[in-house]
Design a protein around this motif. Structure first.
Motif, PDB file in Angstrom:
ATOM      1  N   GLY A 135       0.778  -1.237   0.000  1.00  0.00           N
ATOM      2  CA  GLY A 135       0.000   0.000   0.000  1.00  0.00           C
ATOM      3  C   GLY A 135       0.807   1.283   0.000  1.00  0.00           C
ATOM      4  N   GLU A 136       2.135   1.187  -0.089  1.00  0.00           N
ATOM      5  CA  GLU A 136       3.001   2.370  -0.114  1.00  0.00           C
ATOM      6  C   GLU A 136       3.932   2.312  -1.326  1.00  0.00           C
ATOM      7  OE1 GLU A 136       3.010   4.882   1.950  1.00  0.00           O
ATOM      8  OE2 GLU A 136       2.242   4.244   3.888  1.00  0.00           O
ATOM      9  N   CYS A 137       4.450   3.481  -1.708  1.00  0.00           N
ATOM     10  CA  CYS A 137       5.432   3.537  -2.800  1.00  0.00           C
ATOM     11  C   CYS A 137       6.834   3.583  -2.186  1.00  0.00           C
ATOM     12  CB  CYS A 137       5.201   4.776  -3.666  1.00  0.00           C
ATOM     13  SG  CYS A 137       6.317   4.891  -5.088  1.00  0.00           S
ATOM     14  N   TYR A 138       7.639   2.559  -2.475  1.00  0.00           N
ATOM     15  CA  TYR A 138       8.986   2.465  -1.914  1.00  0.00           C
ATOM     16  C   TYR A 138      10.080   2.661  -2.968  1.00  0.00           C
ATOM     17  CZ  TYR A 138       6.721   0.564   2.242  1.00  0.00           C
ATOM     18  OH  TYR A 138       5.938   0.399   3.355  1.00  0.00           O
ATOM     19  N   ALA A 139       9.689   2.753  -4.215  1.00  0.00           N
ATOM     20  CA  ALA A 139      10.656   2.972  -5.299  1.00  0.00           C
ATOM     21  C   ALA A 139       9.963   3.775  -6.392  1.00  0.00           C
ATOM     22  CB  ALA A 139      11.155   1.642  -5.856  1.00  0.00           C
ATOM     23  N   TYR A 140      10.699   4.707  -6.964  1.00  0.00           N
ATOM     24  CA  TYR A 140      10.122   5.564  -7.999  1.00  0.00           C
ATOM     25  C   TYR A 140      11.134   5.683  -9.142  1.00  0.00           C
ATOM     26  CZ  TYR A 140       7.325   9.322  -9.990  1.00  0.00           C
ATOM     27  OH  TYR A 140       6.527  10.076 -10.812  1.00  0.00           O
ATOM     28  N   PRO A 141      10.678   5.577 -10.390  1.00  0.00           N
ATOM     29  CA  PRO A 141      11.629   5.641 -11.515  1.00  0.00           C
ATOM     30  C   PRO A 141      12.204   7.046 -11.712  1.00  0.00           C
ATOM     31  CG  PRO A 141       9.363   5.504 -12.324  1.00  0.00           C
ATOM     32  CD  PRO A 141       9.296   5.312 -10.849  1.00  0.00           C
ATOM     33  N   TRP A 142      13.522   7.091 -11.938  1.00  0.00           N
ATOM     34  CA  TRP A 142      14.130   8.385 -12.256  1.00  0.00           C
ATOM     35  C   TRP A 142      14.528   8.461 -13.730  1.00  0.00           C
ATOM     36  CZ3 TRP A 142      19.211   8.644 -13.968  1.00  0.00           C
ATOM     37  CH2 TRP A 142      20.075   7.604 -13.638  1.00  0.00           C
ATOM     38  N   CYS A 143      14.542   7.330 -14.419  1.00  0.00           N
ATOM     39  CA  CYS A 143      14.671   7.322 -15.874  1.00  0.00           C
ATOM     40  C   CYS A 143      14.106   6.003 -16.391  1.00  0.00           C
ATOM     41  CB  CYS A 143      16.116   7.516 -16.328  1.00  0.00           C
ATOM     42  SG  CYS A 143      17.224   6.114 -16.026  1.00  0.00           S
ATOM     43  N   ARG A 144      13.914   5.911 -17.693  1.00  0.00           N
ATOM     44  CA  ARG A 144      13.328   4.697 -18.256  1.00  0.00           C
ATOM     45  C   ARG A 144      13.850   4.464 -19.662  1.00  0.00           C
ATOM     46  NH1 ARG A 144       9.350   5.956 -22.037  1.00  0.00           N
ATOM     47  NH2 ARG A 144       8.849   8.184 -22.027  1.00  0.00           N
ATOM     48  N   GLY A 145      13.640   3.234 -20.108  1.00  0.00           N
ATOM     49  CA  GLY A 145      13.901   2.880 -21.494  1.00  0.00           C
ATOM     50  C   GLY A 145      12.584   2.569 -22.179  1.00  0.00           C
ATOM     51  N   GLU A 146      12.655   1.915 -23.320  1.00  0.00           N
ATOM     52  CA  GLU A 146      11.432   1.574 -24.054  1.00  0.00           C
ATOM     53  C   GLU A 146      11.730   0.426 -25.018  1.00  0.00           C
ATOM     54  OE1 GLU A 146       7.625   4.128 -25.412  1.00  0.00           O
ATOM     55  OE2 GLU A 146       9.569   4.963 -25.966  1.00  0.00           O
ATOM     56  N   TYR A 147      10.726  -0.403 -25.231  1.00  0.00           N
ATOM     57  CA  TYR A 147      10.833  -1.471 -26.228  1.00  0.00           C
ATOM     58  C   TYR A 147      10.334  -0.946 -27.573  1.00  0.00           C
ATOM     59  CZ  TYR A 147      11.579  -4.896 -22.487  1.00  0.00           C
ATOM     60  OH  TYR A 147      12.081  -5.608 -21.417  1.00  0.00           O
ATOM     61  N   TYR A 148      11.023  -1.357 -28.649  1.00  0.00           N
ATOM     62  CA  TYR A 148      10.645  -0.941 -29.998  1.00  0.00           C
ATOM     63  C   TYR A 148      10.698  -2.142 -30.940  1.00  0.00           C
ATOM     64  CZ  TYR A 148      11.992   3.761 -28.341  1.00  0.00           C
ATOM     65  OH  TYR A 148      12.133   4.930 -27.631  1.00  0.00           O
ATOM     66  N   LEU A 149       9.900  -2.040 -32.003  1.00  0.00           N
ATOM     67  CA  LEU A 149      10.050  -2.936 -33.146  1.00  0.00           C
ATOM     68  C   LEU A 149      10.724  -2.110 -34.235  1.00  0.00           C
ATOM     69  CD1 LEU A 149       9.429  -5.818 -34.128  1.00  0.00           C
ATOM     70  CD2 LEU A 149       7.368  -4.884 -35.212  1.00  0.00           C
ATOM     71  N   PHE A 150      11.883  -2.559 -34.706  1.00  0.00           N
ATOM     72  CA  PHE A 150      12.661  -1.831 -35.700  1.00  0.00           C
ATOM     73  C   PHE A 150      12.515  -2.480 -37.070  1.00  0.00           C
ATOM     74  CE2 PHE A 150      14.880  -1.094 -31.678  1.00  0.00           C
ATOM     75  CZ  PHE A 150      15.037   0.281 -31.696  1.00  0.00           C
ATOM     76  N   SER A 151      12.559  -1.636 -38.095  1.00  0.00           N
ATOM     77  CA  SER A 151      12.501  -2.111 -39.471  1.00  0.00           C
ATOM     78  C   SER A 151      13.360  -1.206 -40.343  1.00  0.00           C
ATOM     79  CB  SER A 151      11.049  -2.089 -39.978  1.00  0.00           C
ATOM     80  OG  SER A 151      10.992  -2.327 -41.373  1.00  0.00           O
ATOM     81  N   LEU A 152      14.001  -1.789 -41.361  1.00  0.00           N
ATOM     82  CA  LEU A 152      14.782  -0.983 -42.294  1.00  0.00           C
ATOM     83  C   LEU A 152      13.900  -0.374 -43.375  1.00  0.00           C
ATOM     84  CD1 LEU A 152      17.904  -3.313 -42.671  1.00  0.00           C
ATOM     85  CD2 LEU A 152      17.789  -1.133 -41.447  1.00  0.00           C
ATOM     86  N   LYS A 153      12.628  -0.820 -43.427  1.00  0.00           N
ATOM     87  CA  LYS A 153      11.657  -0.293 -44.391  1.00  0.00           C
ATOM     88  C   LYS A 153      10.497   0.350 -43.646  1.00  0.00           C
ATOM     89  CE  LYS A 153      12.615  -4.125 -47.576  1.00  0.00           C
ATOM     90  NZ  LYS A 153      12.006  -5.274 -48.294  1.00  0.00           N
ATOM     91  N   ASP A 154       9.906   1.330 -44.269  1.00  0.00           N
ATOM     92  CA  ASP A 154       8.784   2.036 -43.646  1.00  0.00           C
ATOM     93  C   ASP A 154       7.482   1.268 -43.869  1.00  0.00           C
ATOM     94  OD1 ASP A 154       7.276   3.889 -42.358  1.00  0.00           O
ATOM     95  OD2 ASP A 154       7.270   5.350 -43.984  1.00  0.00           O
ATOM     96  N   ASP A 155       7.471   0.005 -43.461  1.00  0.00           N
ATOM     97  CA  ASP A 155       6.283  -0.835 -43.641  1.00  0.00           C
ATOM     98  C   ASP A 155       6.346  -1.961 -42.611  1.00  0.00           C
ATOM     99  OD1 ASP A 155       4.124  -2.304 -44.411  1.00  0.00           O
ATOM    100  OD2 ASP A 155       4.936  -2.920 -46.357  1.00  0.00           O
TER     101      ASP A 155
END
Length: 311
Positions: A135-155
């Motif tokens: 019921g309490e917050c004991y950790a808080y993010p100070w930075c983050r990353g992100e997941y991506y799907l990458f492609s060499l083509k715009d499709d």
């Protein structure tokens, strides 16, 4: 002349009675409103030392998160008298040994996979589901990353094989399962190279790959994955005795000025992103392994939901 001498004598008498009380009041005011540092026998100032440990459990973008913490700590030092933040870098194995030896920092920066320090953490005046327990917050993010799907083509509708990048303790298997992406999972650098060499149509990667492509000058299209993210670097406070000094560092990290500088290490501001779900920052190793196996065996949200938290 006689009259003046009498008046001056009375004035000095009044001052001699009032002055001690005024000095005492001044000392009380200074003690209450200005941070005090200790002094040694020579009268030299001794800094209050706040130990800050940083452990990276997932790949960053570029540069060092420990170095970034040191810069944020330097800003906090300028706003407080008599405090010095000693920032140290730990591996997951190193911090596990430290815990076993009964050691703990005053402030801890960490990603998922470091669960033992929860019982020593103080509640924070913030709210983030991944850092909450009991019921309490004991950790808080100070930075983050992100997941991506990458492609060499715009499709991104074109069919083709996907290589899944694996690096650190993060749960890329869960990100793939919730996004209904299947593919071959290999280590981060090999996945990046295989994708660039045309061995795979798509790459499921992270902010680390964004920085790799940028440094190489490769034009790559990317699509953020919105279902899940566990790429959060959290901050926790563990020292009640040095609470105010610890929170000064937390405030420095979360300040607008510092958050705008995260691009220098290829990371994203703590708040933002489109991810819908995450996991507890304090998930132990056994639970993390169970979640990985569940994600590999079944990509339905129903079987994974018991492990997940809504953001």
């Amino acid at each position: 002349m006689k009259l003046k001498k009498i008046k001056l004598g009375r004035l000095f008498s009044v001052i001699s009675k009032v002055l001690p009380f005024a000095l005492i009041a001044a000392v009380i005011f200074a003690t209450a409103f200005y941070p005090q540092s200790e002094k040694n026998g020579m009268g030299e100032e001794i800094k209050r030392v706040v130990r800050v440990w940083n452990v990276d459990t997932f790949e960053g973008g570029k540069g060092s998160r420990t170095s970034f913490l040191k810069r944020a700590a330097a800003k906090a030092e300028k706003k407080r008298t008599g405090v010095y933040y000693l920032v140290s870098s730990y591996t997951q194995e190193g911090i596990a040994r430290a815990f076993a030896d009964g050691q703990r920092p005053d402030v801890l920066s960490f990603g998922i996979g470091v669960s033992a320090y929860l019982e020593h953490s103080l509640p924070l005046p913030y709210s983030f589901s991944g850092g909450e327990a009991k019921g309490e917050c004991y950790a808080y993010p100070w930075c983050r990353g992100e997941y991506y799907l990458f492609s060499l083509k715009d499709d991104f509708s074109e069919s083709g094989e996907t290589v899944i990048s694996s690096g650190g303790s993060n749960l890329v298997e869960v990100a793939a399962a919730l996004q209904e992406i299947s593919g071959t999972q290999i280590d981060s650098l090999s996945a990046y190279v295989a994708f660039l060499n045309g061995n795979y149509r798509y790459l499921l990667g992270t902010q680390r790959d964004v920085c790799r492509f940028s440094s190489r000058g490769v034009n790559v299209y990317r699509k953020p994955l919105s279902q899940f993210c566990d790429l959060y670097q959290y901050i926790s406070v563990l020292s009640a005795e040095k609470r105010d000094d610890c929170f000064a560092l937390v405030e420095s990290l979360l300040s607008e000025e510092t958050q705008k500088e995260l691009d220098s290490i290829g990371m994203l501001p703590a708040q933002g992103g489109d991810a819908l779900k995450t996991v507890s920052a304090f998930m132990d190793g056994e639970s993390l392994d169970s979640l990985r196996e569940a994600a590999k065996g079944d990509s339905t949200v129903k079987n994974l939901d018991k492990f997940l938290k809504n953001i």
